[in-house]
Design an enzyme around this catalytic site. Structure first.
Site, PDB file in Angstrom:
ATOM      1  N   ARG A  32      -7.871   6.767  19.119  1.00  0.00           N
ATOM      2  CA  ARG A  32      -7.213   6.338  18.141  1.00  0.00           C
ATOM      3  C   ARG A  32      -5.095   6.711  19.094  1.00  0.00           C
ATOM      4  NH1 ARG A  32      -4.874  10.537  15.276  1.00  0.00           N
ATOM      5  NH2 ARG A  32      -5.778  11.978  16.123  1.00  0.00           N
ATOM      6  N   GLY A 127     -22.571  25.543  29.414  1.00  0.00           N
ATOM      7  CA  GLY A 127     -22.955  26.143  30.391  1.00  0.00           C
ATOM      8  C   GLY A 127     -21.577  27.106  29.575  1.00  0.00           C
ATOM      9  N   ALA A 131     -13.403  25.621  25.397  1.00  0.00           N
ATOM     10  CA  ALA A 131     -12.777  25.305  26.486  1.00  0.00           C
ATOM     11  C   ALA A 131     -10.610  26.277  25.931  1.00  0.00           C
ATOM     12  CB  ALA A 131     -12.112  23.555  25.001  1.00  0.00           C
ATOM     13  N   LYS A 182     -28.393  27.232  21.713  1.00  0.00           N
ATOM     14  CA  LYS A 182     -27.743  28.315  21.453  1.00  0.00           C
ATOM     15  C   LYS A 182     -26.731  28.426  20.395  1.00  0.00           C
ATOM     16  CE  LYS A 182     -23.807  26.735  23.056  1.00  0.00           C
ATOM     17  NZ  LYS A 182     -22.122  26.287  22.719  1.00  0.00           N
ATOM     18  N   ASP A 235     -24.873  30.927  28.285  1.00  0.00           N
ATOM     19  CA  ASP A 235     -23.799  30.022  27.060  1.00  0.00           C
ATOM     20  C   ASP A 235     -24.267  30.954  25.561  1.00  0.00           C
ATOM     21  OD1 ASP A 235     -21.837  27.996  25.506  1.00  0.00           O
ATOM     22  OD2 ASP A 235     -23.681  26.421  26.221  1.00  0.00           O
ATOM     23  N   SER A 245     -15.506  30.475  19.399  1.00  0.00           N
ATOM     24  CA  SER A 245     -16.446  29.724  19.115  1.00  0.00           C
ATOM     25  C   SER A 245     -16.133  30.066  17.532  1.00  0.00           C
ATOM     26  CB  SER A 245     -17.811  30.990  18.850  1.00  0.00           C
ATOM     27  OG  SER A 245     -18.446  29.956  18.656  1.00  0.00           O
ATOM     28  N   ARG A 246     -16.630  28.284  17.521  1.00  0.00           N
ATOM     29  CA  ARG A 246     -16.269  27.902  16.013  1.00  0.00           C
ATOM     30  C   ARG A 246     -17.959  27.462  15.442  1.00  0.00           C
ATOM     31  NH1 ARG A 246     -15.120  21.268  18.312  1.00  0.00           N
ATOM     32  NH2 ARG A 246     -13.470  23.256  19.257  1.00  0.00           N
ATOM     33  N   ASN A 247     -19.213  28.066  15.920  1.00  0.00           N
ATOM     34  CA  ASN A 247     -19.700  27.687  15.339  1.00  0.00           C
ATOM     35  C   ASN A 247     -20.107  29.566  14.460  1.00  0.00           C
ATOM     36  OD1 ASN A 247     -21.952  25.420  15.951  1.00  0.00           O
ATOM     37  ND2 ASN A 247     -20.800  25.678  17.834  1.00  0.00           N
ATOM     38  N   GLU A 268     -21.676  21.699  15.783  1.00  0.00           N
ATOM     39  CA  GLU A 268     -22.491  21.129  16.163  1.00  0.00           C
ATOM     40  C   GLU A 268     -23.724  21.733  14.964  1.00  0.00           C
ATOM     41  OE1 GLU A 268     -22.608  17.877  17.190  1.00  0.00           O
ATOM     42  OE2 GLU A 268     -21.435  17.929  19.167  1.00  0.00           O
TER      43      GLU A 268
END
Length: 320
Positions: A32, A127, A131, A182, A235, A245-247, A268
């Site tokens: 964007r 790995g 972020a 994972k 990982d 970890s958003r998962n 994801e």
């Protein structure tokens, strides 16, 4: 404009760009135009990586052609669902480093898709890399895998910094799919956290999850040592236990009856669980944790049902 192209200005793309800028010029592409201007003027990605200043050697653009001009390769750092469209827009003589930990729309590997589209220099990066920590320069390690050893070493040289140790591998399948599977295990770990089932349950989940990863990856040709390396076990531990970890956070939210989204950030593992469950059913493979996560995230089982079905599986030896 010259430098290493990093295509995708989410948290992971921004962190990789900040890290690479410690070695030389970087061009960060944002889809964007308004977002690109915000990054260029404010010098911080407040939406996806707050608190990390964009260094002077990092330029931001919304023009894809400008970002990749004269570059031998680019880091592709958009969510997996956006990878096919982005690859289709890139010249086939550009080397591509796939950094998304997800699957193609048909459930296949993104690296396979890239080769089907005509790319000849393909690598994957994976790995235990959050972020939030890479962007701050905290010590970390990752793996770049490619069938082309020379290409892997070129990527290694571009990304290796005092804060990020980069290893190479030729096990492209193992490195890529370890990062994919994972995420599902991390969602399961979050379900355990959200249900307050304790440390014993989480330790068992991670250990059996690693076993399940090994069955899946080796069935597709990955090497077992890769499963137990940075892109597999490393990982898995990071994603199943970290506050970043958003998962894991998505699984915890589901267990508490809350929405699993995180401010528009892609989780994801939620998409991947269904794709892997379908693959296992079609090919006769036993992936019980994947199956439980898929049913829970689709709303077909409650989190408690998922735990009960795993605990009630037939008795067997640990190694069989």
């Amino acid at each position: 404009m010259s430098g290493l192209p990093v295509l995708g200005a989410g948290g992971w793309g921004t962190a990789l760009a900040v890290n690479a800028a410690r070695n030389g010029p970087v061009r960060l592409w944002a889809r964007r135009a308004d977002f690109a201007r915000t990054l260029a003027e404010g010098r911080v990605n407040a939406e996806y990586l707050p608190g990390v200043t964009l260094p002077a050697g990092l330029e931001v653009t919304a023009h894809l052609g400008e970002a990749i001009t004269d570059a031998p390769f680019a880091l592709v750092v958009v969510p997996s669902v956006g990878v096919p469209e982005l690859l289709a827009a890139l010249p086939r003589d550009l080397g591509v480093v796939l950094c998304a930990k997800g699957l193609a729309p048909d459930g296949g590997q993104l690296s396979v898709l890239a080769r089907q589209l005509g790319f000849t220099r393909v690598a994957v990066l994976s790995g235990p890399n959050h972020a939030e920590e890479i962007g701050r320069g905290l010590p970390a390690a990752t793996v770049v895998a490619s069938r082309d050893g020379g290409f892997a070493r070129s990527v290694q040289a571009a990304l290796m910094t005092p804060g990020l140790r980069v290893y190479t591998s030729d096990d492209e399948t193992g490195v890529e799919l370890g990062g994919v599977l994972k995420n599902v295990m991390a969602v399961a770990a979050g379900l355990v956290d959200g249900l307050n089932l304790g440390d014993n349950a989480k330790s068992a989940l991670i250990t059996r999850g690693l076993r399940e990863m090994n069955r899946y990856l080796t069935a597709l040709g990955a090497r077992e040592e890769t499963v137990y390396g940075l892109s597999g076990l490393g990982d898995l531990v990071a994603t199943a236990t970290s506050r970043h970890s958003r998962n894991r956070a998505a699984g915890e939210a589901i267990a508490r009856g809350e929405h699993p989204g995180q401010g528009g950030k892609v989780v994801e593992g939620l998409r991947t669980a269904g794709l892997l469950d379908a693959w296992a059913a079609a090919h006769g493979h036993d992936l019980p944790i994947v199956r439980a996560v898929a049913h829970v995230t689709r709303g077909e089982w409650t989190p408690q049902d998922g735990v009960a079905r795993l605990m009630e599986r037939e008795a067997k030896p640990e190694q069989h």
